[in-house]
Design a protein around this motif. Structure first.
Motif, short mmCIF file in Angstrom:
data_model
loop_
_atom_site.label_atom_id
_atom_site.label_comp_id
_atom_site.label_asym_id
_atom_site.label_seq_id
_atom_site.Cartn_x
_atom_site.Cartn_y
_atom_site.Cartn_z
N SER A 494 73.14 -4.54 -41.01
CA SER A 494 73.72 -5.26 -39.88
C SER A 494 72.60 -5.70 -38.94
CB SER A 494 74.70 -4.37 -39.10
OG SER A 494 75.77 -3.97 -39.93
N LEU A 495 72.70 -6.94 -38.48
CA LEU A 495 71.73 -7.50 -37.55
C LEU A 495 72.49 -8.13 -36.39
CD1 LEU A 495 69.50 -9.38 -40.15
CD2 LEU A 495 69.08 -7.12 -39.21
N SER A 496 71.90 -8.05 -35.20
CA SER A 496 72.56 -8.60 -34.03
C SER A 496 71.51 -9.15 -33.07
CB SER A 496 73.38 -7.52 -33.32
OG SER A 496 73.99 -8.02 -32.15
N ALA A 497 71.84 -10.28 -32.44
CA ALA A 497 70.94 -10.88 -31.45
C ALA A 497 71.77 -11.39 -30.28
CB ALA A 497 70.14 -12.03 -32.06
N THR A 498 71.26 -11.17 -29.06
CA THR A 498 71.95 -11.59 -27.85
C THR A 498 70.94 -12.18 -26.88
OG1 THR A 498 73.59 -9.82 -28.08
CG2 THR A 498 73.42 -10.88 -25.93
N ALA A 499 71.25 -13.35 -26.34
CA ALA A 499 70.48 -13.93 -25.25
C ALA A 499 71.32 -13.85 -23.98
CB ALA A 499 70.11 -15.37 -25.56
N PHE A 500 70.71 -13.51 -22.85
CA PHE A 500 71.48 -13.29 -21.63
C PHE A 500 70.78 -13.86 -20.41
CE2 PHE A 500 68.66 -9.64 -21.85
CZ PHE A 500 68.25 -9.47 -20.54
N TYR A 501 71.59 -14.13 -19.39
CA TYR A 501 71.11 -14.53 -18.07
C TYR A 501 71.99 -13.83 -17.05
CZ TYR A 501 70.06 -17.37 -13.93
OH TYR A 501 69.69 -17.79 -12.68
N ASN A 502 71.39 -12.98 -16.22
CA ASN A 502 72.12 -12.24 -15.18
C ASN A 502 71.48 -12.51 -13.82
OD1 ASN A 502 73.14 -9.13 -16.87
ND2 ASN A 502 73.70 -11.24 -17.21
N ARG A 503 72.32 -12.67 -12.81
CA ARG A 503 71.83 -12.82 -11.44
C ARG A 503 72.56 -11.80 -10.56
NH1 ARG A 503 69.66 -17.02 -7.89
NH2 ARG A 503 70.30 -16.55 -5.74
N LEU A 504 71.80 -10.93 -9.93
CA LEU A 504 72.35 -9.90 -9.06
C LEU A 504 72.05 -10.29 -7.61
CD1 LEU A 504 73.79 -7.12 -9.01
CD2 LEU A 504 71.51 -6.08 -8.88
N ASP A 505 73.05 -10.81 -6.91
CA ASP A 505 72.89 -11.18 -5.50
C ASP A 505 73.04 -9.95 -4.61
OD1 ASP A 505 72.56 -14.02 -5.87
OD2 ASP A 505 74.70 -14.12 -6.34
N ASN A 506 72.35 -9.99 -3.45
CA ASN A 506 72.36 -8.87 -2.49
C ASN A 506 71.85 -7.58 -3.14
OD1 ASN A 506 73.40 -10.42 -0.41
ND2 ASN A 506 75.52 -9.85 -0.85
N ALA A 507 70.92 -7.71 -4.07
CA ALA A 507 70.41 -6.54 -4.77
C ALA A 507 69.79 -5.55 -3.79
CB ALA A 507 69.38 -6.96 -5.81
N ILE A 508 70.16 -4.28 -3.93
CA ILE A 508 69.64 -3.24 -3.05
C ILE A 508 68.33 -2.72 -3.64
CG2 ILE A 508 70.07 -0.97 -2.05
CD1 ILE A 508 73.08 -1.64 -2.26
N ALA A 509 67.27 -2.79 -2.84
CA ALA A 509 65.95 -2.39 -3.31
C ALA A 509 65.21 -1.65 -2.19
CB ALA A 509 65.15 -3.62 -3.74
N ASN A 510 64.21 -0.87 -2.58
CA ASN A 510 63.33 -0.21 -1.61
C ASN A 510 62.22 -1.20 -1.24
OD1 ASN A 510 64.90 2.08 -1.93
ND2 ASN A 510 63.53 3.00 -3.43
N VAL A 511 62.31 -1.78 -0.06
CA VAL A 511 61.44 -2.88 0.35
C VAL A 511 60.34 -2.37 1.27
CG1 VAL A 511 61.36 -5.08 1.58
CG2 VAL A 511 63.31 -4.54 0.12
N THR A 512 59.09 -2.74 0.97
CA THR A 512 57.96 -2.35 1.80
C THR A 512 57.99 -3.11 3.11
OG1 THR A 512 56.60 -1.87 -0.16
CG2 THR A 512 55.45 -2.24 1.92
N ILE A 513 57.98 -2.37 4.23
CA ILE A 513 57.98 -3.00 5.56
C ILE A 513 56.78 -2.58 6.39
CG2 ILE A 513 60.49 -3.26 5.62
CD1 ILE A 513 60.66 -0.76 7.35
N GLY A 514 55.92 -1.72 5.84
CA GLY A 514 54.72 -1.29 6.54
C GLY A 514 53.91 -0.37 5.65
N THR A 515 52.77 0.09 6.14
CA THR A 515 51.93 0.98 5.36
C THR A 515 52.66 2.30 5.11
OG1 THR A 515 49.95 0.02 6.36
CG2 THR A 515 49.70 2.18 5.30
N ASN A 516 52.84 2.64 3.85
CA ASN A 516 53.57 3.85 3.45
C ASN A 516 54.97 3.92 4.05
OD1 ASN A 516 51.39 4.73 1.94
ND2 ASN A 516 50.51 5.92 3.62
#
Length: 670
Positions: A494-516
């Motif tokens: 068995s063989l399988s292939a998938t192509a995808f495109y995903n967009r995650l809006d308002n993604a929650i991330a740890n964002v750098t705002i200063g040194t450390n």
């Protein structure tokens, strides 16, 4: 019924079930107990699901479900450590390189029950023991069915082992490197017209040095671990088509990370009851309750290596349930309609200490509540060789009673505004069987995820970086499309292939705002696109399964330094391959290669984690009736796997993953 009364169900239900007549009023009709949920809808393959079978679950060198799940390329945790050397609160699950911040973007279900911690959103992987499972199904992409509100990156469905897969009695004892032991046992007797399964597992080890040699100090210690879990499951008939399923799980997990005294503890008690009817009107209804707690001590990395933080208690409660109906609407349609609800509440109690004096400088208390109530409908329409599937969800969510209080210098107190809203989600797919060898499919979907209580209200420090909470985080929202093909060119291949495109809006991330200094924020979007390939084949005594994912993932955040960079902790390439050889009733050998390419620790790409290639192997040799000798080897190349790297003003701090680990033991089943 009070939660404490649930413990009586395994005793009361079998006798009640034996007194029930069948649908025709006859007590003589044959009753078949499966212990499973309702069958999968015919449109399920349109979303490119991948299933890991029980043979593979039993042949893991680590004995850890999170390691087995990496067979599905694209599955990842926040970091590369497993549940022996990771901080439990960092063990969120994600798929398709959508990034993460330790909370799960993937919905993990066990017998239909969400497993994420109600406060943190992490998955208690140490309590999900592979030998208790029948299969694991991974569906990458947004989900709409029951509890689909948390499935922005996909769904992992774990199913408990069925009666025919469980011997009456089994036990395993293993001894491994660094004085590690793993003991497990299960007892599964028939009970009335159903069965009862009681299982337990205890494992411990002195652990390995997660700190590179040139960074060790006098307080550095190996990552010791000690944990146990117990599981009770009962399945009893009500009639020829109806059954009740009861499950309760308890777990206790202690770990020491990097420094002496840097101890963490996670524990939980879960219970669920499920009613399944396979009659003309099919029904799948369940209710569950979860009681969890977590504690963690942080030690200063500088002399005199004192305690700087005691996160002494984080009690949380999760309550939820669903009702799904499948009315008889004709042979060509399978209609699912239902409603589900999830409620989470939790508190964080922690004390901050001065590294210089060892005295308490602040006492913090934070917490809140969340609730989602969703309605869903989905229909699968079979038109000869074509299957069309589509579904919608409407969810009402609330975030309430949020607060953060600090007693100390300076004191601080904040109560956050209650919020609520509606979210709608949808998905649609098509599966066309071109002939018996080829099927093509396409799907589109949307989804959303609420920020966890942890993301909203709890700041944390992983030296030397402080990450602030954010009480005004908005829900993440996903849009995605994919297309693929499934081929069966030869018998057993068995063989399988998938192509995808995903967009995650308002993604929650740890964002750098200063040194450390970082803060949890909603960024504009994360865009992930790529290709997933899978293959499986069998020739005589040999079998092969393989998976590869290429993911090109970028952050869209105009005006920020990390705009157009890949999200933190997202490798571009991931691959896995398992080769197994087994003679009938004879020895079984298997070997698994895992590869993950380089990824970055942070949003600004300041700290790079190199790629890693590891080899695991398992050998089973029958030595008598029901008795097997087992040998397991993890990371046989002894590859150095970097799991964390942070560059600060005082230098570089790094953590390492599991080195070469060897196991030997016996298993017996009757």
């Amino acid at each position: 019924m009070k939660a404490g009364s649930l413990w009586l169900l395994p005793v009361l239900l079998p006798s009640a079930a034996l007194a029930q007549p069948d649908d025709r009023g006859s007590a003589q009709a044959r009753i078949v107990i499966t212990g499973t949920g309702l069958p999968l809808p015919p449109g399920t393959p349109a979303y490119g699901s991948v299933q890991i079978e029980r043979d593979r679950l039993l042949d893991s060198a680590s004995g850890r479900i999170e390691t087995i799940l990496t067979d599905v390329a694209g599955f990842q945790q926040f970091r590369r450590s497993d549940s022996r050397s990771a901080n439990p609160s960092a063990q969120g699950a994600s798929l398709r390189a959508l990034g993460g911040n330790a909370s799960s973007r993937t919905l993990v279900l066990l017998d239909g029950v969400p497993m994420a911690d109600p406060f943190f959103g992490y998955i208690p992987f140490s309590a999900l023991v592979p030998e208790r499972l029948s299969a694991a199904r991974v569906t990458r992409g947004g989900g709409v069915g029951a509890f689909g509100a948390g499935a922005v990156a996909g769904t992992i469905e774990l199913a408990s082992a069925t009666r025919d897969q469980l011997p009456m009695l089994s036990a395993t004892a293993l001894y491994g490197s660094r004085d590690a032991t793993e003991l497990s046992a299960s007892l599964t007797p028939d009970l009335g017209g159903g069965f009862l399964s009681l299982s337990g597992r205890w494992d411990r080890g002195d652990g390995f040095q997660t700190t590179p040699r040139d960074q060790r100090v006098s307080a550095t210690v190996p990552a010791a671990y000690d944990g146990w879990s117990a599981n009770l499951r009962a399945v009893v008939p009500i009639s020829t088509s109806d059954e009740l399923q009861f499950r309760t799980t308890m777990f206790h997990d202690e770990r020491t990370l990097r420094f002496r005294g840097a101890d963490s503890l996670s524990e939980g008690q879960d219970a669920s009851i499920r009613y399944v009817s396979r009659g003309r009107w099919q029904v799948d209804a369940l209710a569950y309750v979860q009681a969890r707690n977590f504690s963690n001590i942080v030690i200063s990395s500088n002399p005199p290596f004192r305690k700087t933080l005691d996160q002494r208690s984080t009690p949380s409660t999760g309550i939820g349930g669903k009702i799904e109906l499948r009315p008889p609407v004709g042979q060509d349609h399978l209609l699912r309609v239902g409603i589900d609800s999830r409620f989470a509440m939790g508190d964080m109690f922690e004390d901050a200490y001065s590294a210089a004096t060892g005295l308490v400088t602040a006492r913090r208390h934070a917490g809140g509540r969340q609730r989602t109530i969703g309605m869903f409908a989905e229909d699968d329409w079979t038109l000869g060789s074509l299957v069309l599937t589509g579904g919608v969800r409407a969810d009402r969510w609330t975030i309430s009673d949020g607060f953060f209080r600090v007693a100390g210098s300076p004191a601080n107190s904040a109560d956050f505004k209650n919020r609520s809203g509606w979210e709608t989600s949808a998905r649609a797919g098509a599966l066309l069987h071109v002939d018996k060898h080829i099927a093509v499919r396409a799907a589109a979907y949307t989804g959303f995820r609420l920020p966890t209580l942890n993301e909203l209200y709890r700041p944390f420090v992983i030296f030397p970086v402080t990450t602030q909470a954010n009480p005004v985080l908005e829900p993440e929202k996903l849009k995605g499309v994919e297309a693929g093909a499934d081929l069966n060119p030869l018998k057993g291949l068995s063989l399988s292939a998938t192509a995808f495109y995903n967009r995650l809006d308002n993604a929650i991330a740890n964002v750098t705002i200063g040194t450390n200094l970082r803060r949890r924020d909603n960024v504009d979007a994360i865009v992930a696109k790529g290709v997933e390939l899978t293959a499986s084949g069998r020739l005589g005594a040999m079998s092969l399964s393989a998976s590869y994912a290429y993911s090109h993932s970028t952050v869209r955040a105009p005006g920020n330094l990390f705009d157009s960079l890949s999200p933190a902790q997202t490798p571009r390439h991931a691959a896995s391959a398992t080769v197994a050889w087994q003679l009938r009733q004879g020895p079984r050998l298997s070997a698994t290669l895992h590869y993950v390419s380089a990824q970055y620790e942070d949003d600004l790409h300041a700290d790079r984690l190199p790629g890693a290639l590891t080899l695991d192997a398992v050998a089973r040799l029958p030595v008598g009736r029901g008795l097997e000798l087992i040998a397991r080897g993890e990371n046989l190349f002894d590859q150095e796997v970097l799991t964390r790297r942070v560059t600060g003003s005082t230098g570089v701090s790094e953590d390492l993953g599991t080195p070469r680990t060897l196991w030997i033991g016996l298993t017996v089943s009757r």
